[in-house]
Design a protein around this motif. Structure first.
Motif, PDB file in Angstrom:
ATOM      1  N   LEU A  27       0.836  -1.197   0.000  1.00  0.00           N
ATOM      2  CA  LEU A  27       0.000   0.000   0.000  1.00  0.00           C
ATOM      3  C   LEU A  27       0.875   1.252   0.000  1.00  0.00           C
ATOM      4  O   LEU A  27       0.645   2.190  -0.782  1.00  0.00           O
ATOM      5  CB  LEU A  27      -0.925   0.002   1.221  1.00  0.00           C
ATOM      6  N   ILE A  28       1.881   1.283   0.845  1.00  0.00           N
ATOM      7  CA  ILE A  28       2.769   2.445   0.924  1.00  0.00           C
ATOM      8  C   ILE A  28       3.521   2.645  -0.390  1.00  0.00           C
ATOM      9  O   ILE A  28       3.574   3.756  -0.933  1.00  0.00           O
ATOM     10  CB  ILE A  28       3.746   2.311   2.111  1.00  0.00           C
ATOM     11  N   ALA A  31       1.206   3.867  -3.093  1.00  0.00           N
ATOM     12  CA  ALA A  31       0.886   5.287  -2.905  1.00  0.00           C
ATOM     13  C   ALA A  31       2.055   6.162  -3.346  1.00  0.00           C
ATOM     14  O   ALA A  31       1.859   7.207  -3.971  1.00  0.00           O
ATOM     15  CB  ALA A  31       0.526   5.565  -1.445  1.00  0.00           C
ATOM     16  N   GLU A  32       3.284   5.732  -3.047  1.00  0.00           N
ATOM     17  CA  GLU A  32       4.459   6.489  -3.474  1.00  0.00           C
ATOM     18  C   GLU A  32       4.553   6.553  -4.998  1.00  0.00           C
ATOM     19  O   GLU A  32       4.868   7.600  -5.562  1.00  0.00           O
ATOM     20  CB  GLU A  32       5.736   5.871  -2.896  1.00  0.00           C
ATOM     21  N   LEU A  35       1.418   8.855  -6.120  1.00  0.00           N
ATOM     22  CA  LEU A  35       1.373  10.236  -5.651  1.00  0.00           C
ATOM     23  C   LEU A  35       2.730  10.926  -5.596  1.00  0.00           C
ATOM     24  O   LEU A  35       2.786  12.150  -5.491  1.00  0.00           O
ATOM     25  CB  LEU A  35       0.780  10.281  -4.232  1.00  0.00           C
ATOM     26  N   ALA A  40       2.829  10.926  -0.694  1.00  0.00           N
ATOM     27  CA  ALA A  40       2.463   9.673  -0.028  1.00  0.00           C
ATOM     28  C   ALA A  40       2.812   9.741   1.454  1.00  0.00           C
ATOM     29  O   ALA A  40       2.031   9.295   2.306  1.00  0.00           O
ATOM     30  CB  ALA A  40       3.157   8.487  -0.697  1.00  0.00           C
ATOM     31  N   THR A  43       0.281  11.781   3.247  1.00  0.00           N
ATOM     32  CA  THR A  43      -0.958  11.012   3.351  1.00  0.00           C
ATOM     33  C   THR A  43      -0.869   9.959   4.455  1.00  0.00           C
ATOM     34  O   THR A  43      -1.794   9.813   5.260  1.00  0.00           O
ATOM     35  CB  THR A  43      -1.268  10.338   1.996  1.00  0.00           C
ATOM     36  N   MET A  44       0.244   9.231   4.502  1.00  0.00           N
ATOM     37  CA  MET A  44       0.405   8.173   5.508  1.00  0.00           C
ATOM     38  C   MET A  44       0.498   8.757   6.918  1.00  0.00           C
ATOM     39  O   MET A  44      -0.055   8.196   7.865  1.00  0.00           O
ATOM     40  CB  MET A  44       1.647   7.332   5.218  1.00  0.00           C
TER      41      MET A  44
END
Length: 162
Positions: A27-28, A31-32, A35, A40, A43-44
């Motif tokens: 997921l991380i 997202a990186e 985004l 990211a 966001t995290m």
């Protein structure tokens, strides 16, 4: 004291409330890629702060101004092996200007090779959100030490925003 986070309101009947680190890390990374690394991370951290505020409410410590020792015990139970397994918090040092939190086995550092530049994001945010709720403060967090560079702990320093 045993703190159960979420078992009363378990979200999945057969699989329970836990997922793998492999899925979380995907997921991380996704997202990186979608985004960019900075967006990211923002966001995290924001997602973590939200989770941290929930933890403070679930533990009924919002606005309690709990001692560092009390917080370590509560966070070990809530976030450690008897809780959500996000990380183990071993020590919290507080001054008027800052709060330093010493963590290990963080989900953010898990599986990363030595020398990796991976930073704590969700973990940092979760601890920040909880501390902000407990102490009624605005904090700015940054990771100041990493197990990925040979340190014994992932250390997060939170400066009080006045």
């Amino acid at each position: 004291m045993v703190i159960t986070m979420g078992t009363a309101n378990q979200m999945r009947a057969e699989l329970g409330d836990f997922s793998s680190i492999v899925c979380f890390k995907s997921l991380i990374i996704g997202a990186e890629e979608a985004l960019g690394e900075k967006a990211a991370a923002i966001t995290m951290i924001a997602a973590g702060r939200n989770r941290g505020r929930q933890i403070a409410e679930q533990l009924n410590i919002k606005g309690s101004n709990a001692s560092s020792e009390e917080l370590v015990t509560l966070l070990q139970e809530a976030l450690g092996k008897n809780g959500t397994r996000l990380c183990i918090v071993d020590k919290i040092e507080r001054t008027d200007e800052s709060i330093s939190v010493y963590c290990r086995e963080t989900v953010c550092s898990a599986g990363e090779p030595q020398g990796s530049g991976r930073k704590l994001t969700f973990t940092l945010g979760a601890v920040q959100g909880c501390l902000e709720s407990v102490f009624n403060l605005r904090l700015r967090g940054k990771q100041v030490a990493s197990v990925l560079t040979g340190n014994a702990y992932d250390v997060i320093q939170f400066d009080v925003i006045k």
